[in-house]
Structure formats: structure tokens, C-alpha cells
Scaffold this motif. Structure first.
Motif, PDB file in Angstrom:
ATOM      1  N   THR A   1      30.950  27.217  60.005  1.00  0.00           N
ATOM      2  CA  THR A   1      32.224  27.491  59.342  1.00  0.00           C
ATOM      3  C   THR A   1      31.976  28.638  58.374  1.00  0.00           C
ATOM      4  OG1 THR A   1      32.998  25.206  59.491  1.00  0.00           O
ATOM      5  CG2 THR A   1      33.970  26.573  57.777  1.00  0.00           C
ATOM      6  N   ILE A   2      32.778  29.698  58.455  1.00  0.00           N
ATOM      7  CA  ILE A   2      32.566  30.868  57.604  1.00  0.00           C
ATOM      8  C   ILE A   2      33.876  31.238  56.907  1.00  0.00           C
ATOM      9  CG2 ILE A   2      30.686  31.746  59.039  1.00  0.00           C
ATOM     10  CD1 ILE A   2      32.625  33.829  60.144  1.00  0.00           C
ATOM     11  N   ARG A   3      33.745  31.892  55.768  1.00  0.00           N
ATOM     12  CA  ARG A   3      34.920  32.392  55.060  1.00  0.00           C
ATOM     13  C   ARG A   3      34.559  33.688  54.343  1.00  0.00           C
ATOM     14  NH1 ARG A   3      37.672  29.023  50.215  1.00  0.00           N
ATOM     15  NH2 ARG A   3      37.895  27.492  51.899  1.00  0.00           N
ATOM     16  N   HIS A   4      35.400  34.709  54.547  1.00  0.00           N
ATOM     17  CA  HIS A   4      35.248  35.948  53.790  1.00  0.00           C
ATOM     18  C   HIS A   4      35.856  35.714  52.414  1.00  0.00           C
ATOM     19  CE1 HIS A   4      36.659  40.147  52.664  1.00  0.00           C
ATOM     20  NE2 HIS A   4      35.341  40.196  52.615  1.00  0.00           N
ATOM     21  N   VAL A   5      35.018  35.772  51.376  1.00  0.00           N
ATOM     22  CA  VAL A   5      35.462  35.409  50.032  1.00  0.00           C
ATOM     23  C   VAL A   5      36.040  36.607  49.296  1.00  0.00           C
ATOM     24  CG1 VAL A   5      34.709  34.520  47.801  1.00  0.00           C
ATOM     25  CG2 VAL A   5      33.778  33.551  49.896  1.00  0.00           C
TER      26      VAL A   5
ATOM     27  N   PRO B   1      17.111  31.162  45.832  1.00  0.00           N
ATOM     28  CA  PRO B   1      17.277  32.621  45.816  1.00  0.00           C
ATOM     29  C   PRO B   1      16.405  33.243  46.902  1.00  0.00           C
ATOM     30  CG  PRO B   1      16.635  31.734  43.660  1.00  0.00           C
ATOM     31  CD  PRO B   1      16.359  30.689  44.677  1.00  0.00           C
ATOM     32  N   SER B   2      17.008  33.947  47.823  1.00  0.00           N
ATOM     33  CA  SER B   2      16.241  34.520  48.932  1.00  0.00           C
ATOM     34  C   SER B   2      17.030  35.654  49.560  1.00  0.00           C
ATOM     35  CB  SER B   2      15.937  33.453  49.991  1.00  0.00           C
ATOM     36  OG  SER B   2      15.283  34.023  51.105  1.00  0.00           O
ATOM     37  N   ASP B   3      16.335  36.734  49.886  1.00  0.00           N
ATOM     38  CA  ASP B   3      16.954  37.846  50.607  1.00  0.00           C
ATOM     39  C   ASP B   3      16.689  37.761  52.101  1.00  0.00           C
ATOM     40  OD1 ASP B   3      18.078  39.008  48.326  1.00  0.00           O
ATOM     41  OD2 ASP B   3      16.209  40.009  47.823  1.00  0.00           O
ATOM     42  N   THR B   4      16.173  36.626  52.572  1.00  0.00           N
ATOM     43  CA  THR B   4      16.024  36.387  54.006  1.00  0.00           C
ATOM     44  C   THR B   4      16.994  35.295  54.416  1.00  0.00           C
ATOM     45  OG1 THR B   4      14.287  34.727  53.648  1.00  0.00           O
ATOM     46  CG2 THR B   4      13.588  37.028  53.941  1.00  0.00           C
ATOM     47  N   SER B   5      17.404  35.307  55.666  1.00  0.00           N
ATOM     48  CA  SER B   5      18.401  34.353  56.149  1.00  0.00           C
ATOM     49  C   SER B   5      17.778  32.983  56.357  1.00  0.00           C
ATOM     50  CB  SER B   5      19.016  34.844  57.466  1.00  0.00           C
ATOM     51  OG  SER B   5      19.732  36.041  57.258  1.00  0.00           O
ATOM     52  N   LYS B   6      18.512  31.959  55.944  1.00  0.00           N
ATOM     53  CA  LYS B   6      18.114  30.574  56.172  1.00  0.00           C
ATOM     54  C   LYS B   6      18.910  30.022  57.350  1.00  0.00           C
ATOM     55  CE  LYS B   6      15.441  30.569  52.563  1.00  0.00           C
ATOM     56  NZ  LYS B   6      13.980  30.541  52.685  1.00  0.00           N
ATOM     57  N   ASN B   7      18.301  29.106  58.094  1.00  0.00           N
ATOM     58  CA  ASN B   7      18.958  28.517  59.254  1.00  0.00           C
ATOM     59  C   ASN B   7      19.784  27.324  58.801  1.00  0.00           C
ATOM     60  OD1 ASN B   7      19.630  27.135  61.676  1.00  0.00           O
ATOM     61  ND2 ASN B   7      17.979  28.235  62.705  1.00  0.00           N
TER      62      ASN B   7
ATOM     63  N   ARG C   1      26.378  35.156  52.038  1.00  0.00           N
ATOM     64  CA  ARG C   1      25.856  36.256  52.832  1.00  0.00           C
ATOM     65  C   ARG C   1      26.600  37.559  52.507  1.00  0.00           C
ATOM     66  NH1 ARG C   1      21.903  33.220  54.098  1.00  0.00           N
ATOM     67  NH2 ARG C   1      21.738  32.223  56.149  1.00  0.00           N
ATOM     68  N   MET C   2      25.870  38.672  52.567  1.00  0.00           N
ATOM     69  CA  MET C   2      26.469  39.989  52.382  1.00  0.00           C
ATOM     70  C   MET C   2      26.819  40.627  53.730  1.00  0.00           C
ATOM     71  SD  MET C   2      26.589  40.099  49.178  1.00  0.00           S
ATOM     72  CE  MET C   2      25.804  39.641  47.644  1.00  0.00           C
ATOM     73  N   TYR C   3      26.995  39.799  54.728  1.00  0.00           N
ATOM     74  CA  TYR C   3      27.387  40.244  56.061  1.00  0.00           C
ATOM     75  C   TYR C   3      28.090  39.077  56.738  1.00  0.00           C
ATOM     76  CZ  TYR C   3      23.191  37.598  57.197  1.00  0.00           C
ATOM     77  OH  TYR C   3      22.253  36.595  57.286  1.00  0.00           O
ATOM     78  N   ARG C   4      28.856  39.345  57.782  1.00  0.00           N
ATOM     79  CA  ARG C   4      29.539  38.274  58.503  1.00  0.00           C
ATOM     80  C   ARG C   4      28.524  37.499  59.335  1.00  0.00           C
ATOM     81  NH1 ARG C   4      34.868  37.275  60.633  1.00  0.00           N
ATOM     82  NH2 ARG C   4      34.695  35.865  62.423  1.00  0.00           N
ATOM     83  N   PRO C   5      28.345  36.211  59.070  1.00  0.00           N
ATOM     84  CA  PRO C   5      27.388  35.433  59.862  1.00  0.00           C
ATOM     85  C   PRO C   5      27.839  35.333  61.319  1.00  0.00           C
ATOM     86  CG  PRO C   5      27.946  34.315  57.810  1.00  0.00           C
ATOM     87  CD  PRO C   5      28.918  35.427  57.968  1.00  0.00           C
ATOM     88  N   THR C   6      26.885  35.423  62.217  1.00  0.00           N
ATOM     89  CA  THR C   6      27.188  35.358  63.648  1.00  0.00           C
ATOM     90  C   THR C   6      26.555  34.157  64.332  1.00  0.00           C
ATOM     91  OG1 THR C   6      25.289  36.795  64.137  1.00  0.00           O
ATOM     92  CG2 THR C   6      27.437  37.864  63.826  1.00  0.00           C
ATOM     93  N   GLN C   7      25.792  33.350  63.598  1.00  0.00           N
ATOM     94  CA  GLN C   7      25.176  32.166  64.189  1.00  0.00           C
ATOM     95  C   GLN C   7      26.268  31.220  64.673  1.00  0.00           C
ATOM     96  OE1 GLN C   7      22.504  30.266  61.484  1.00  0.00           O
ATOM     97  NE2 GLN C   7      22.074  28.544  62.817  1.00  0.00           N
ATOM     98  N   PRO C   8      26.146  30.649  65.874  1.00  0.00           N
ATOM     99  CA  PRO C   8      27.178  29.740  66.370  1.00  0.00           C
ATOM    100  C   PRO C   8      27.231  28.443  65.566  1.00  0.00           C
ATOM    101  CG  PRO C   8      25.273  29.728  67.831  1.00  0.00           C
ATOM    102  CD  PRO C   8      25.042  30.830  66.838  1.00  0.00           C
TER     103      PRO C   8
END
Length: 302
Positions: free
Chosen positions: A156-160, A129-135, A146-153
Motif C-alpha cells: 500500500t503506497i501513498r504520495h504524501v 534511519p537508513s538510506d538503503t531500502s528495507k523489504n 521513500r523519496m521515490y515511488r515504491p514498485t515492490q508488489p
């Protein structure tokens, strides 16, 4: 000159990022004397100092600054190697590490993970549980919500789904102030805000309401504590409706105010997303989070 050992490079990077041996040793999970020996050994191999000691901690020398991007490239390559190796495992057993916001981890994930354990008992779950981004590339987590669209290259992402948000107040607060029927009546009530996080102020500005943090008599950035302040009757607050509507200690108010939904995304490092065990957990999370009936946040409320 002999090739520096990767463990020395990791110690160099951790020290460069944290600016102190003590913080770097905690981050790497090794003792401070061992870390110090790593730095001295690397400096001896290079023939020059990498750090200078200052009143505020350690700072990079000119050579340290020159080596930093090369060391970061080595770290990224090592991360990709580790991910590729992990992705080749065909077993539906092993550990999957999930990170999510404290609210989602507390209220939404327990029921989902209980179902997952019944389906795949060989998979062990580590929940962060964390409100900071993990790498995700460095395996701080295998799957992130995530509560935002990840932009890290290389992800694999999916809008749920999109999570509706509502405003809530405790009955005691409504007894003192009445149930607000207009925006002006709502704004006359005490509203609980965030402290250093400006998200609430930005949302209010987007719907035409200008406020400052000083307009909130109670402020807290920890969103679990924030919600308990709402439940205690200290002020009006916002929450995901699937959580707030299930909470018997509060009442949903102000339907005339349309708040933006929170987008919910899943993210995983691209090589690791091919792993059968990660894919199973990924698909289970996506299906459950799209279906509010599969969740029982009320079971976590009391």
C-alpha cells in the motif's frame, strides 16, 4: 524424505544471499555453529551438498541453485502469513517499525514522533534511519518513507508531498566568493558532491549542466555528513528547504536555479496496512509531513 524444518530453509536462504556462514549468522541473529548445523542437517536430509567452498566464500551447487527459487517462494508465503496475523490485532498498542532516510529521520521525524507519543502512548516506535531500502514484506519495517515511488508488489503506497530543494552556503564561503548572481558565478564556487551516488550529477545533467564527480572538490555519500560539510563552509550544497531555511549556520542562495522537488511516499505491506496501530501511525505521518508548520527541524540544529 522428511519435510525440512522452516528454520533450515531460512538458514539456507541467508547463506545463499550472503555467501558466508559468518554474514548469514549475523543476519539471522544466531550463532555460526548453529547455522552450520542447520546447513548440514538440510544437506543430510536432501542427500547432497547445497554449497561449495571457494576462495571468495560459499557458492551454490547445482542442487542449491535449483532449490533457491522454491525456498524464496516459501519465504514469501511465510512473510504473508506473518503479516496477515499481525494485521488482525485490533489494539492501538504494540510496536511499529519505521524506516526513513537518515536526513528525514534526523531532522523531520523527532517532532512528529513526539506528537504521536502524546496521542498514542501505547504504541512503541522503532525508528530505522537508513538510506538503503528495507523489504517491507519480510517485516524489515512496517512503514517506509521513500523519496521515490515504491514498485515492490503487494504494497500500500501513498504520495504524501513534494519536498522543495534549495542551494545553501555558509557565510564564510560567501565572504570569500561573494553571493552568486548568475549560474556561471555559482559554478565557479566549490560545490560539495556525492561520492559513488550519481544523483547530483543526474540532476545537474537534467538542467543542462555537465559535470563529473572530479569537479566536486569534496565528496561524501552520507547525507548527514554532507550537510555538515556545507555548514562548515567547504562548499555549496543542496538540502530540503524546510531543513535548510531553519538552519542559522547557512544562507540560501541561487534562487535563479530551479531544482526538482523530492517526492515523498509512504509504503507498507498491504496486509499490515490494515492494522489499527499501523494505520494510526501512517495517518499521523502523512498529515504531519504534508504540513510543514507541524515540524520543527530547527530544534535539531545546533
Amino acid at each position: 524424505m522428511e519435510q525440512p524444518d522452516w528454520s533450515l530453509i531460512r538458514s539456507f536462504l541467508a547463506t545463499a544471499r550472503s555467501g558466508s556462514l559468518s554474514a548469514a549468522s549475523r543476519a539471522l541473529g544466531i550463532s555460526q555453529p548453529t547455522l552450520g548445523r542447520h546447513i548440514r542437517s538440510l544437506e543430510q536430509q536432501l542427500g547432497k551438498d547445497l554449497f561449495r567452498r571457494e576462495a571468495t566464500g560459499l557458492s551454490l551447487t547445482a542442487l542449491g541453485l535449483e532449490l533457491l527459487p522454491m525456498a524464496q517462494s516459501m519465504e514469501l508465503a511465510a512473510a504473508h502469513l506473518a503479516l496477515a496475523a499481525a494485521a488482525e490485532s485490533p489494539e492501538l498498542e504494540g510496536t511499529v517499525r519505521i524506516t526513513a532516510s537518515r536526513v528525514v529521520a534526523h531532522y523531520l521525524l523527532p517532532a512528529i514522533l513526539a506528537d504521536l507519543r502524546r496521542i498514542a502512548p501505547g504504541i512503541q516506535i522503532e525508528l530505522v534511519p537508513s538510506d538503503t531500502s528495507k523489504n517491507l514484506l519480510f517485516q524489515d519495517a512496517d512503514i517506509a518513507l521513500r523519496m521515490y515511488r515504491p514498485t515492490q508488489p503487494d504494497l500500500t503506497i501513498r504520495h504524501v508531498t513534494d519536498l522543495p530543494i534549495g542551494l545553501y552556503a555558509a557565510p564564510a564561503l560567501l565572504h570569500l566568493n561573494g553571493i552568486p548572481q548568475t549560474p556561471d558565478a555559482l559554478l565557479a564556487m566549490p560545490i560539495i558532491g556525492f561520492d559513488r551516488n550519481d544523483q547530483i550529477l543526474r540532476i545537474m545533467a537534467n538542467i543542462g549542466i555537465t559535470r563529473t564527480r572530479e569537479d566536486f572538490p569534496i565528496r561524501c555519500d552520507d547525507q548527514l555528513v554532507y550537510w555538515n560539510l556545507v555548514r562548515a563552509g567547504l562548499g555549496v550544497g543542496a538540502m530540503q528547504t524546510r531543513i535548510g531555511d531553519a538552519d542559522p549556520t547557512v544562507q540560501r542562495i541561487a534562487p535563479f536555479l530551479q531544482l526538482p522537488d523530492l517526492p515523498l511516499w509512504l509504503a507498507s505491506a498491504r496486509p499490515l496496512a490494515r492494522s489499527p496501530r499501523v494505520r494510526l501511525v501512517w495517518d499521523h505521518l502523512a498529515a504531519a509531513l504534508r504540513n510543514p508548520k507541524s515540524l520543527d527541524p530547527g530544534a535539531e540544529l545546533g
